[in-house]
Scaffold this active site. Structure first.
Site, mmCIF file in Angstrom:
data_model
loop_
_atom_site.group_PDB
_atom_site.id
_atom_site.type_symbol
_atom_site.label_atom_id
_atom_site.label_comp_id
_atom_site.label_asym_id
_atom_site.label_seq_id
_atom_site.Cartn_x
_atom_site.Cartn_y
_atom_site.Cartn_z
ATOM 1 N N GLU A 1 6.932 -4.538 -1.667
ATOM 2 C CA GLU A 1 5.754 -5.013 -2.390
ATOM 3 C C GLU A 1 4.826 -3.843 -2.678
ATOM 4 O O GLU A 1 4.549 -3.045 -1.797
ATOM 5 C CB GLU A 1 5.036 -6.082 -1.548
ATOM 6 N N ALA B 1 6.539 6.071 -2.569
ATOM 7 C CA ALA B 1 5.393 5.719 -3.427
ATOM 8 C C ALA B 1 4.093 5.836 -2.632
ATOM 9 O O ALA B 1 3.124 6.464 -3.088
ATOM 10 C CB ALA B 1 5.559 4.294 -3.972
ATOM 11 N N LYS C 1 9.715 2.771 -1.504
ATOM 12 C CA LYS C 1 8.421 2.248 -1.041
ATOM 13 C C LYS C 1 7.688 3.292 -0.195
ATOM 14 O O LYS C 1 6.499 3.555 -0.406
ATOM 15 C CB LYS C 1 8.647 0.958 -0.248
ATOM 16 N N ASP D 1 4.484 -18.933 9.812
ATOM 17 C CA ASP D 1 3.953 -17.865 10.669
ATOM 18 C C ASP D 1 3.882 -18.389 12.101
ATOM 19 O O ASP D 1 3.688 -19.578 12.331
ATOM 20 C CB ASP D 1 2.544 -17.464 10.184
ATOM 21 N N GLY E 1 0.707 -13.208 5.946
ATOM 22 C CA GLY E 1 -0.378 -12.224 6.007
ATOM 23 C C GLY E 1 -0.853 -11.817 4.626
ATOM 24 O O GLY E 1 -0.780 -12.599 3.668
ATOM 25 N N PHE F 1 -8.731 8.084 3.357
ATOM 26 C CA PHE F 1 -8.086 6.804 3.061
ATOM 27 C C PHE F 1 -7.852 6.007 4.339
ATOM 28 O O PHE F 1 -7.694 6.562 5.411
ATOM 29 C CB PHE F 1 -6.778 7.001 2.278
ATOM 30 N N CYS G 1 -1.285 0.588 5.282
ATOM 31 C CA CYS G 1 -0.023 1.121 4.767
ATOM 32 C C CYS G 1 0.104 2.636 4.776
ATOM 33 O O CYS G 1 1.092 3.166 5.285
ATOM 34 C CB CYS G 1 0.190 0.611 3.349
ATOM 35 N N SER H 1 -13.129 10.893 -1.028
ATOM 36 C CA SER H 1 -13.736 9.872 -0.172
ATOM 37 C C SER H 1 -13.821 10.359 1.264
ATOM 38 O O SER H 1 -13.363 11.451 1.590
ATOM 39 C CB SER H 1 -12.893 8.591 -0.220
HETATM 40 P P1 NAD Z 1 -0.009 -9.008 8.282
HETATM 41 O O1 NAD Z 1 -0.146 -8.532 9.667
HETATM 42 O O2 NAD Z 1 -1.207 -9.371 7.484
HETATM 43 O O3 NAD Z 1 0.958 -10.291 8.262
HETATM 44 C C1 NAD Z 1 2.157 -10.372 8.951
HETATM 45 C C2 NAD Z 1 2.281 -11.776 9.537
HETATM 46 O O4 NAD Z 1 3.595 -11.926 10.085
HETATM 47 C C3 NAD Z 1 1.321 -12.055 10.682
HETATM 48 O O5 NAD Z 1 0.519 -13.170 10.359
HETATM 49 C C4 NAD Z 1 2.241 -12.333 11.889
HETATM 50 O O6 NAD Z 1 1.750 -13.351 12.751
HETATM 51 C C5 NAD Z 1 3.510 -12.790 11.214
HETATM 52 N N1 NAD Z 1 4.709 -12.657 12.036
HETATM 53 C C6 NAD Z 1 5.126 -11.585 12.754
HETATM 54 N N2 NAD Z 1 6.318 -11.839 13.327
HETATM 55 C C7 NAD Z 1 6.666 -13.082 12.977
HETATM 56 C C8 NAD Z 1 7.798 -13.904 13.244
HETATM 57 N N3 NAD Z 1 8.818 -13.443 13.974
HETATM 58 N N4 NAD Z 1 7.827 -15.152 12.742
HETATM 59 C C9 NAD Z 1 6.814 -15.618 11.977
HETATM 60 N N5 NAD Z 1 5.709 -14.881 11.666
HETATM 61 C C10 NAD Z 1 5.640 -13.622 12.162
HETATM 62 O O7 NAD Z 1 0.842 -7.885 7.511
HETATM 63 P P2 NAD Z 1 0.823 -7.568 5.948
HETATM 64 O O8 NAD Z 1 -0.328 -6.696 5.615
HETATM 65 O O9 NAD Z 1 1.034 -8.831 5.207
HETATM 66 O O10 NAD Z 1 2.121 -6.651 5.828
HETATM 67 C C11 NAD Z 1 3.407 -7.186 5.948
HETATM 68 C C12 NAD Z 1 4.406 -6.135 5.529
HETATM 69 O O11 NAD Z 1 4.210 -5.808 4.147
HETATM 70 C C13 NAD Z 1 4.315 -4.815 6.276
HETATM 71 O O12 NAD Z 1 5.600 -4.298 6.433
HETATM 72 C C14 NAD Z 1 3.516 -3.937 5.336
HETATM 73 O O13 NAD Z 1 3.813 -2.570 5.505
HETATM 74 C C15 NAD Z 1 3.992 -4.406 3.992
HETATM 75 N N6 NAD Z 1 3.036 -4.196 2.894
HETATM 76 C C16 NAD Z 1 1.716 -4.452 3.079
HETATM 77 C C17 NAD Z 1 0.818 -4.301 2.021
HETATM 78 C C18 NAD Z 1 -0.649 -4.565 2.198
HETATM 79 O O14 NAD Z 1 -1.405 -4.216 1.310
HETATM 80 N N7 NAD Z 1 -1.096 -5.151 3.294
HETATM 81 C C19 NAD Z 1 1.292 -3.915 0.771
HETATM 82 C C20 NAD Z 1 2.648 -3.679 0.614
HETATM 83 C C21 NAD Z 1 3.511 -3.834 1.684
HETATM 84 C C1 UDX Z 2 -1.672 0.837 -0.942
HETATM 85 C C2 UDX Z 2 -0.897 1.079 -2.234
HETATM 86 O O1 UDX Z 2 -1.828 1.416 -3.273
HETATM 87 C C3 UDX Z 2 -0.095 -0.145 -2.610
HETATM 88 O O2 UDX Z 2 0.689 0.127 -3.762
HETATM 89 C C4 UDX Z 2 0.802 -0.506 -1.446
HETATM 90 O O3 UDX Z 2 1.546 -1.665 -1.753
HETATM 91 C C5 UDX Z 2 0.000 -0.725 -0.181
HETATM 92 O O4 UDX Z 2 -0.789 0.452 0.087
HETATM 93 P P1 UDX Z 2 -3.899 -0.442 -0.299
HETATM 94 O O5 UDX Z 2 -3.799 0.334 0.960
HETATM 95 O O6 UDX Z 2 -4.066 -1.911 -0.219
HETATM 96 O O7 UDX Z 2 -2.600 -0.196 -1.210
HETATM 97 O O8 UDX Z 2 -5.133 0.114 -1.180
HETATM 98 P P2 UDX Z 2 -5.335 1.438 -2.048
HETATM 99 O O9 UDX Z 2 -6.060 1.074 -3.256
HETATM 100 O O10 UDX Z 2 -4.094 2.196 -2.236
HETATM 101 O O11 UDX Z 2 -6.333 2.299 -1.151
HETATM 102 C C6 UDX Z 2 -5.937 2.864 0.078
HETATM 103 C C7 UDX Z 2 -7.056 3.725 0.631
HETATM 104 O O12 UDX Z 2 -7.238 4.896 -0.157
HETATM 105 C C8 UDX Z 2 -8.413 3.020 0.665
HETATM 106 O O13 UDX Z 2 -9.093 3.355 1.846
HETATM 107 C C9 UDX Z 2 -9.116 3.599 -0.545
HETATM 108 O O14 UDX Z 2 -10.505 3.551 -0.425
HETATM 109 C C10 UDX Z 2 -8.595 5.022 -0.529
HETATM 110 N N1 UDX Z 2 -8.652 5.691 -1.842
HETATM 111 C C11 UDX Z 2 -7.944 5.191 -2.894
HETATM 112 C C12 UDX Z 2 -9.389 6.862 -1.992
HETATM 113 O O15 UDX Z 2 -10.022 7.338 -1.037
HETATM 114 N N2 UDX Z 2 -9.406 7.491 -3.205
HETATM 115 C C13 UDX Z 2 -8.708 7.024 -4.283
HETATM 116 O O16 UDX Z 2 -8.761 7.661 -5.342
HETATM 117 C C14 UDX Z 2 -7.948 5.833 -4.117
#
Ligand code: NAD
Ligand code: UDX
Length: 473
Positions: A159, A221, A218, A32, A9, A270, A274, A267
């Site tokens: 992450e 943060a 995490k 996946d 993902g 948010f 996450c 804004s």
């Molecule tokens: P996502 O939904 O984009 O991707 C997750 C993927 O995992 C999907 O494609 C799904 O099909 C696959 N999956 C689920 N179960 C599975 C299994 N048993 N075997 C194989 N594949 C499987 O999610 P994401 O945004 O990448 O987030 C993943 C994790 O990372 C979450 O815990 C999220 O909180 C964390 N995270 C996300 C972000 C972000 O910005 N999106 C940042 C930091 C941490």
């Molecule tokens: C967030 C964290 O920043 C990142 O460290 C973590 O790993 C995943 O979650 P993300 O959700 O991808 O990242 O984007 P981010 O830039 O944090 O923005 C989140 C939301 O807050 C967005 O809708 C953004 O538009 C909003 N935002 C951000 C505000 O409204 N004001 C700001 O000053 C900053």
């Protein structure tokens, strides 16, 4: 050494692509269950990657089929990988115990069971997904009760990338966090993972902790970051009553080095997959550990965010003479922030839902989000939103009715033609370069703009003739 990542993902894809780039001698396989997603990652046409991130297609082009592989063969990848990252989704539960609050760990558990069944020899299992503190214990319990001939360590390596800047964040992170058992075996596993990141990240930026601190850092943060946004948004409401200007305040307080200038952009609220999920999870954990005051404290960050989204939608309705029924409202932007095609928890979904409840006709333009995604978001909202206040269109509107009222455009000017009002919901830069005079000439008068990102130049628009509302001004 071979690396496997389960979950292709927004996190698994970019993270592993960067590891593959920086470690050409290591084979990295991302697997996946979602065959369509894997096919998109393998598509010759790089504009079809399932994740849109600036710079990502270049990294994939460089590494794919060199030492980066995308596959649906989860079992084989588990067998082969020395280090197995778990980067599957951990959404808020939509059913049963903890519904609407707790993280749903079923996908993570499934990974652990599959690893236990298939893996042999020595493995390092890395929690990349965001997980509640003490999940590593559950993983260990599942693994030690089911695995045969497996010696394993569980590390937490959350992450911190943000979408829209993921590639940049991965190449130049503020820090990498690795938590593990403080035993000789645990410390050895921490060192193995550290040595991978150390190929491009200075060692002093790689923080090593015990596993629980890493897991909880995490959630902490994300809660702190979101709290800053709710704080400035709460002040934006007061600004609107008093003549103060929230952007000026953000600058005035942000220059204090103890406060800092980032994440003070008021804004429409948010969004993203996450912040809300992780805070709800933190609140759930606090209640579970009988800390109601701590839970209430953090829950207010979410309540303030709900209020901000609701306030914005209500402002539109009130300004348009208390009804938007039958009026064309154009939403500029649907993604939760610029430079991503991700729409999870986007403020646009909430604002639109509130407007639909007041029977508006919605027109949407977003440079990167597909119509299918927009309809799926509204459908999901109908069924699953945790607050009754937000499930306004649930039940009483069928999917067909929804589609009749929501029109998605692939061209912005057509989307704004004969509109009563424009709601700017994502800060895509292209919006500020539009020909606003031409747009004004084709709108009903008074022509309203509600800028939920304070992106446009208010003075310029007012001069053209628009009635402009911005946040906190
Ligand atoms: P996502 O939904 O984009 O991707 C997750 C993927 O995992 C999907 O494609 C799904 O099909 C696959 N999956 C689920 N179960 C599975 C299994 N048993 N075997 C194989 N594949 C499987 O999610 P994401 O945004 O990448 O987030 C993943 C994790 O990372 C979450 O815990 C999220 O909180 C964390 N995270 C996300 C972000 C972000 O910005 N999106 C940042 C930091 C941490
Ligand atoms: C967030 C964290 O920043 C990142 O460290 C973590 O790993 C995943 O979650 P993300 O959700 O991808 O990242 O984007 P981010 O830039 O944090 O923005 C989140 C939301 O807050 C967005 O809708 C953004 O538009 C909003 N935002 C951000 C505000 O409204 N004001 C700001 O000053 C900053």
């Amino acid at each position: 050494m071979k690396i496997t990542c389960i979950g292709a993902g927004y996190v698994g894809g970019p993270t592993m692509a960067v590891i593959a780039d920086k470690c050409p001698d290591i084979d990295v396989t991302i697997v996946d269950l979602n065959a369509q997603r894997i096919a998109q990652w393998n598509d010759d046409d790089l504009s079809n990657l399932p994740v849109f991130e600036p710079g990502l297609s270049d990294v994939v082009a460089k590494t794919r089929n060199r030492n980066l592989f995308f596959s649906t063969d989860v079992e084989n990848a588990i067998r082969e990988g020395d280090i197995i990252f778990i980067a599957v989704n951990t959404p808020t539960k939509t059913y049963g115990v903890g519904k609407g609050m707790a993280a749903d760990l079923k996908y993570v558990e499934l990974c652990a069971r599959q690893i236990a069944e298939i893996a042999h020899g020595e493995k390092i299992i890395v929690e990349k997904s965001t997980l509640p503190v003490r999940t590593a214990q559950s993983l260990k319990t599942i693994l030690s009760n089911n695995a045969k001939n497996l010696s394993f360590q569980v590390l937490s390596n959350p992450e911190f990338l943000a979408e829209g800047t993921a590639v940049q964040d991965l190449y130049h992170p503020d820090r990498v966090l690795i938590g593990g058992d403080q035993t000789p075996e645990g410390l050895k596993a921490i060192e193995t993972l550290t040595s991978i990141y150390a190929r491009w990240i200075p060692r002093e930026r790689i923080i090593q902790t015990n596993v629980w601190s890493s897991e909880l850092s995490k959630l902490t943060a994300n809660s702190f970051l979101a709290q800053r946004i709710s704080s400035i948004n709460s002040i934006s409401a007061l600004c609107e009553q008093t003549g103060a200007n929230v952007s000026e305040i953000a600058k005035a307080i942000g220059t204090d080095s103890r406060i800092g200038s980032k994440f003070l952009q008021a804004s429409v609220g948010f969004g993203g997959s996450c912040f809300q999920k992780d805070i709800l999870n933190l609140v759930y954990l606090c209640r579970y550990f009988n800390l109601p005051e701590v839970a209430d404290y953090w829950e207010h960050v979410i309540k303030m965010n709900d209020y901000q989204k609701r306030r914005f939608a209500n402002k539109i309705i009130e300004t348009l003479f208390n009804s938007v029924s039958g009026k064309k409202i154009t939403c500029l932007g649907w993604a939760f922030k610029k430079d991503t095609n991700d729409t999870r928890e986007s403020a646009a979904i909430y604002v639109t839902t509130a407007l639909l409840r007041d029977k508006a006709e919605i027109h949407v333009y977003d440079p990167k989000v597909t119509p299918e995604q927009i309809y799926a978001d509204l459908d999901y909202m109908k069924q699953h939103h945790r607050s009754n206040d937000m499930t306004g269109i649930a039940g009483d509107m069928t999917t067909k009715e929804l589609k009749d009222l929501v029109h998605v455009h692939n061209e912005p000017y057509e989307a704004m033609d004969k509109a009563h009002a424009i709601a700017l919901l994502t800060e895509w830069e292209e919006f500020s370069s539009y020909d606003w005079e031409a747009i004004y000439n084709k709108m009903y008068k008074p022509a309203f703009v509600f800028d939920g990102r304070n992106l446009l130049q208010k003075d310029k628009l007012s001069k053209i003739g628009f009635e402009v509302y911005t946040i906190g001004n």
